[in-house]
Design a protein around this motif. Structure first.
Motif, mmCIF file in Angstrom:
data_model
loop_
_atom_site.group_PDB
_atom_site.id
_atom_site.type_symbol
_atom_site.label_atom_id
_atom_site.label_comp_id
_atom_site.label_asym_id
_atom_site.label_seq_id
_atom_site.Cartn_x
_atom_site.Cartn_y
_atom_site.Cartn_z
ATOM 1 N N ILE A 1 3.975 7.392 6.217
ATOM 2 C CA ILE A 1 4.936 7.369 7.326
ATOM 3 C C ILE A 1 5.962 8.478 7.154
ATOM 4 O O ILE A 1 6.308 9.184 8.111
ATOM 5 C CB ILE A 1 5.632 5.994 7.403
ATOM 6 N N ILE A 2 6.455 8.662 5.930
ATOM 7 C CA ILE A 2 7.458 9.699 5.686
ATOM 8 C C ILE A 2 6.861 11.082 5.935
ATOM 9 O O ILE A 2 7.489 11.945 6.563
ATOM 10 C CB ILE A 2 7.999 9.594 4.244
ATOM 11 N N ARG A 3 5.639 11.303 5.464
ATOM 12 C CA ARG A 3 5.012 12.608 5.685
ATOM 13 C C ARG A 3 4.824 12.877 7.171
ATOM 14 O O ARG A 3 5.086 13.985 7.664
ATOM 15 C CB ARG A 3 3.665 12.666 4.961
ATOM 16 N N LEU A 4 4.401 11.857 7.889
ATOM 17 C CA LEU A 4 4.135 12.014 9.321
ATOM 18 C C LEU A 4 5.423 12.288 10.095
ATOM 19 O O LEU A 4 5.477 13.208 10.931
ATOM 20 C CB LEU A 4 3.455 10.751 9.845
ATOM 21 N N THR A 5 6.450 11.505 9.825
ATOM 22 C CA THR A 5 7.708 11.707 10.541
ATOM 23 C C THR A 5 8.375 13.022 10.141
ATOM 24 O O THR A 5 9.037 13.659 10.965
ATOM 25 C CB THR A 5 8.678 10.540 10.275
ATOM 26 N N ARG A 6 8.175 13.432 8.897
ATOM 27 C CA ARG A 6 8.786 14.690 8.462
ATOM 28 C C ARG A 6 8.158 15.887 9.183
ATOM 29 O O ARG A 6 8.845 16.854 9.521
ATOM 30 C CB ARG A 6 8.637 14.846 6.953
ATOM 31 N N VAL A 7 6.872 15.804 9.443
ATOM 32 C CA VAL A 7 6.194 16.890 10.159
ATOM 33 C C VAL A 7 6.765 17.060 11.555
ATOM 34 O O VAL A 7 7.035 18.172 12.013
ATOM 35 C CB VAL A 7 4.678 16.611 10.237
ATOM 36 N N VAL B 1 10.487 2.132 11.585
ATOM 37 C CA VAL B 1 9.073 1.775 11.789
ATOM 38 C C VAL B 1 8.590 0.860 10.670
ATOM 39 O O VAL B 1 7.918 -0.153 10.920
ATOM 40 C CB VAL B 1 8.206 3.050 11.861
ATOM 41 N N PHE B 2 8.937 1.202 9.439
ATOM 42 C CA PHE B 2 8.460 0.421 8.295
ATOM 43 C C PHE B 2 9.037 -0.998 8.324
ATOM 44 O O PHE B 2 8.332 -1.978 8.071
ATOM 45 C CB PHE B 2 8.841 1.126 6.995
ATOM 46 N N THR B 3 10.332 -1.126 8.649
ATOM 47 C CA THR B 3 10.954 -2.450 8.717
ATOM 48 C C THR B 3 10.380 -3.267 9.857
ATOM 49 O O THR B 3 10.200 -4.485 9.731
ATOM 50 C CB THR B 3 12.481 -2.324 8.881
ATOM 51 N N SER C 1 0.848 -1.195 0.000
ATOM 52 C CA SER C 1 0.000 0.000 0.000
ATOM 53 C C SER C 1 0.883 1.244 0.000
ATOM 54 O O SER C 1 2.096 1.163 -0.172
ATOM 55 C CB SER C 1 -0.904 -0.011 1.230
ATOM 56 N N ASN C 2 0.263 2.398 0.214
ATOM 57 C CA ASN C 2 1.014 3.664 0.263
ATOM 58 C C ASN C 2 1.372 4.057 1.686
ATOM 59 O O ASN C 2 1.559 5.241 1.984
ATOM 60 C CB ASN C 2 0.200 4.781 -0.393
ATOM 61 N N THR C 3 1.470 3.072 2.560
ATOM 62 C CA THR C 3 1.816 3.341 3.957
ATOM 63 C C THR C 3 3.163 4.039 4.062
ATOM 64 O O THR C 3 3.342 4.928 4.902
ATOM 65 C CB THR C 3 1.859 2.021 4.749
ATOM 66 N N SER C 4 4.120 3.662 3.215
ATOM 67 C CA SER C 4 5.456 4.269 3.268
ATOM 68 C C SER C 4 5.389 5.775 3.063
ATOM 69 O O SER C 4 6.074 6.539 3.760
ATOM 70 C CB SER C 4 6.362 3.632 2.209
ATOM 71 N N ALA D 1 11.055 -6.867 6.677
ATOM 72 C CA ALA D 1 11.989 -7.085 5.566
ATOM 73 C C ALA D 1 12.777 -5.815 5.286
ATOM 74 O O ALA D 1 12.200 -4.790 4.913
ATOM 75 C CB ALA D 1 11.241 -7.532 4.320
ATOM 76 N N SER D 2 14.087 -5.888 5.471
ATOM 77 C CA SER D 2 14.951 -4.735 5.240
ATOM 78 C C SER D 2 14.975 -4.330 3.767
ATOM 79 O O SER D 2 14.960 -3.144 3.429
ATOM 80 C CB SER D 2 16.366 -5.065 5.717
ATOM 81 N N GLY D 3 15.008 -5.315 2.867
ATOM 82 C CA GLY D 3 15.066 -5.019 1.444
ATOM 83 C C GLY D 3 13.840 -4.277 0.949
ATOM 84 O O GLY D 3 13.937 -3.369 0.108
ATOM 85 N N ILE D 4 12.666 -4.657 1.468
ATOM 86 C CA ILE D 4 11.424 -3.975 1.076
ATOM 87 C C ILE D 4 11.485 -2.508 1.471
ATOM 88 O O ILE D 4 11.017 -1.631 0.741
ATOM 89 C CB ILE D 4 10.214 -4.667 1.724
ATOM 90 N N THR D 5 12.066 -2.222 2.629
ATOM 91 C CA THR D 5 12.175 -0.834 3.091
ATOM 92 C C THR D 5 13.016 -0.006 2.126
ATOM 93 O O THR D 5 12.672 1.135 1.808
ATOM 94 C CB THR D 5 12.790 -0.796 4.499
ATOM 95 N N ILE D 6 14.133 -0.567 1.657
ATOM 96 C CA ILE D 6 14.986 0.158 0.713
ATOM 97 C C ILE D 6 14.232 0.435 -0.585
ATOM 98 O O ILE D 6 14.285 1.542 -1.134
ATOM 99 C CB ILE D 6 16.274 -0.634 0.437
ATOM 100 N N VAL D 7 13.515 -0.561 -1.069
ATOM 101 C CA VAL D 7 12.783 -0.406 -2.321
ATOM 102 C C VAL D 7 11.628 0.580 -2.169
ATOM 103 O O VAL D 7 11.425 1.467 -3.004
ATOM 104 C CB VAL D 7 12.260 -1.768 -2.816
ATOM 105 N N ALA D 8 10.862 0.446 -1.074
ATOM 106 C CA ALA D 8 9.655 1.251 -0.901
ATOM 107 C C ALA D 8 9.966 2.681 -0.466
ATOM 108 O O ALA D 8 9.404 3.637 -1.012
ATOM 109 C CB ALA D 8 8.732 0.581 0.121
ATOM 110 N N LEU D 9 10.849 2.837 0.523
ATOM 111 C CA LEU D 9 11.134 4.172 1.051
ATOM 112 C C LEU D 9 12.332 4.824 0.390
ATOM 113 O O LEU D 9 12.425 6.055 0.341
ATOM 114 C CB LEU D 9 11.364 4.105 2.567
ATOM 115 N N GLY D 10 13.256 4.006 -0.118
ATOM 116 C CA GLY D 10 14.467 4.567 -0.702
ATOM 117 C C GLY D 10 14.193 5.470 -1.884
ATOM 118 O O GLY D 10 14.822 6.524 -2.034
ATOM 119 N N ALA D 11 13.233 5.079 -2.717
ATOM 120 C CA ALA D 11 12.896 5.891 -3.893
ATOM 121 C C ALA D 11 12.357 7.259 -3.498
ATOM 122 O O ALA D 11 12.472 8.231 -4.253
ATOM 123 C CB ALA D 11 11.869 5.151 -4.749
#
Length: 426
Positions: free
Chosen positions: A76-82, A101-103, A70-73, A108-118
């Motif tokens: 999460i980024i918007r919330l933590t950035r605030v 938080v996402f991991t 989903s678009n949870t990533s 899964a560490s790899g999913i975090t890089i793919v989802a949040l890294g971009a």
């Protein structure tokens, strides 16, 4: 005949046979050589199926897969950035917190890089951080959440050690609590490093906006209760681990499919299939590994290993240092699930004889595995980040070294200050 069988098993491993096949073959060979009925392997699988904690594993995995699809990533980024973006090196802190938080929830560490890294890498560079620093940050922080509940590796470690019946009991909530302070220590040390290295950079910091905070909370309002389920349900004693996992899985499914409508019915079937294939693989490896552990115990291999270690290692401090070196190497060449099921049954009895609490050992183990994810030459996160960001692997080696040194310092503190992991255990 035994030597030929061992050579065949080694060839199977080198040629890429599935891990459970290699372990099962070794287990069958061991029991046959000891004239033990192979029915004991089926008995171990049945014993695993009766483990109360086992139900939590597929449910949390399912919830993590849904969140990753989903678009949870983004939320999460918007919330933590605030709430953290206005701090010095605020976006770096946002990256640390969001990835952890996402991991923790996806496991899964790899999913975090793919989802949040971009999302994070371009934002970090645009804000003024150097590209090398940004690459290192995004690559290393993908594994930070492995010590935070409801991390799948934490649950798996608890299941393995409790099945060994070593006499020193602990609960999964205690294991969850044990990882919180060490994880926070890692995040704080990395945040301080980020602030120090970027002190002369012309970073663009935004002021705290109450309106944006309200909007971010409103957007993620349906996902914010997830940590509450865990904290109140487990640590408050209102729900068991399995009940919390069931509530989390059901809630996440309803929110992402009905409220946010980001996962359609057809895609939900694929998510269920993929997540249960993952769980099936873990359980199959875990089942045959427990049978293999049974053989090792019957053959007194952990005892012989302990006697050898005791003869060559004369203090607990030296043992812990050698353990860290061993685990760092292990983390660089094995994925975390394979390392858990293969190595934990061997090192736990030895560590107990040196006076290391199994909860503390679990934190040490996973803290080292976090670093192993990006340890050259074959750390998995290095290759995932290289593919995701289209960067040479050697460039990622250089980018992650400072972060690795900071986390190694954190591992030493975690190892030699057991209070961080066991402060709540009487």
């Amino acid at each position: 005949m035994t030597i030929v069988a061992i050579i065949i098993i080694l060839l199977m491993a080198l040629l890429g046979a599935p891990l459970f096949v290699v372990i099962l073959a070794a287990t069958m060979l061991g029991f046959l050589s000891a004239d033990v009925d192979l029915a004991i392997i089926a008995a171990e699988l049945y014993r695993l199926a009766e483990t109360p904690l086992l139900l939590a594993l597929p449910l949390f995995t399912f919830a993590g897969y849904i969140l990753s699809e989903s678009n949870t990533s983004t939320r999460i980024i918007r919330l933590t950035r605030v709430f953290f973006g206005w701090l010095p090196s605020g976006l770096a802190v946002v990256s640390l917190v969001a990835c952890a938080v996402f991991t923790a929830f996806t496991g899964a560490s790899g999913i975090t890089i793919v989802a949040l890294g971009a999302l994070l890498l371009p934002a970090l560079i645009q804000e003024g951080y150097q590209e090398k620093f940004s690459l290192g940050l995004v690559t290393t922080t993908g594994s930070l959440g492995l010590l935070l509940p409801p991390s799948i590796p934490l649950i798996l470690y608890g299941i393995i050690v409790q099945q060994m019946e070593l006499g020193q009991k602990f609960t999964l909530p205690e294991l969850f609590m044990a990882g919180i302070l060490p994880a926070l220590l890692m995040i704080v040390l990395l945040a301080l490093w980020a602030a120090w290295t970027s002190r002369h950079l012309p970073l663009r910091r935004g002021a705290f906006s109450a309106a944006e905070a309200v909007a971010a909370v409103k957007e993620a309002a349906w996902e914010l209760p997830l940590p509450v389920f865990i904290v109140v349900g487990i640590f408050g004693g209102f729900l068991t681990i399995s009940e919390v996992a069931a509530v989390t899985a059901l809630y996440v499914m309803l929110v992402e499919t009905i409220v946010y409508k980001e996962i359609k019915a057809q895609h939900l079937i694929k998510v269920i299939t993929d997540s249960m294939q993952m769980v099936g693989g873990i359980l199959l490896i875990l089942g045959v590994s427990l049978a293999f552990t049974n053989y090792l115990v019957d053959a007194q291999i952990p005892m012989h290993l302990f006697e050898w270690v005791s003869a060559n290692v004369d203090s607990k401090l030296t043992f812990l240092m050698l353990l860290n070196v061993f685990l760092l190497i292990l983390g660089a060449i094995l994925d975390i699930f394979s390392a858990l099921v293969i190595v934990v049954p061997l090192i736990v009895p030895i560590a107990l004889n040196y006076g290391v609490h199994p909860v503390h050992l679990g934190v040490i183990f996973l803290a080292n595995m976090q670093i192993g994810y990006f340890t050259p030459p074959v750390g998995m996160n290095l290759f995932i980040a290289s593919y995701r960001f289209n960067k040479p692997i050697t460039e990622l080696y250089q980018a992650t070294i400072p972060f690795m040194l900071i986390l190694l310092l954190a591992v030493l503190i975690i190892t030699y200050v057991p209070w961080l992991s066991t402060w709540f255990i009487r």
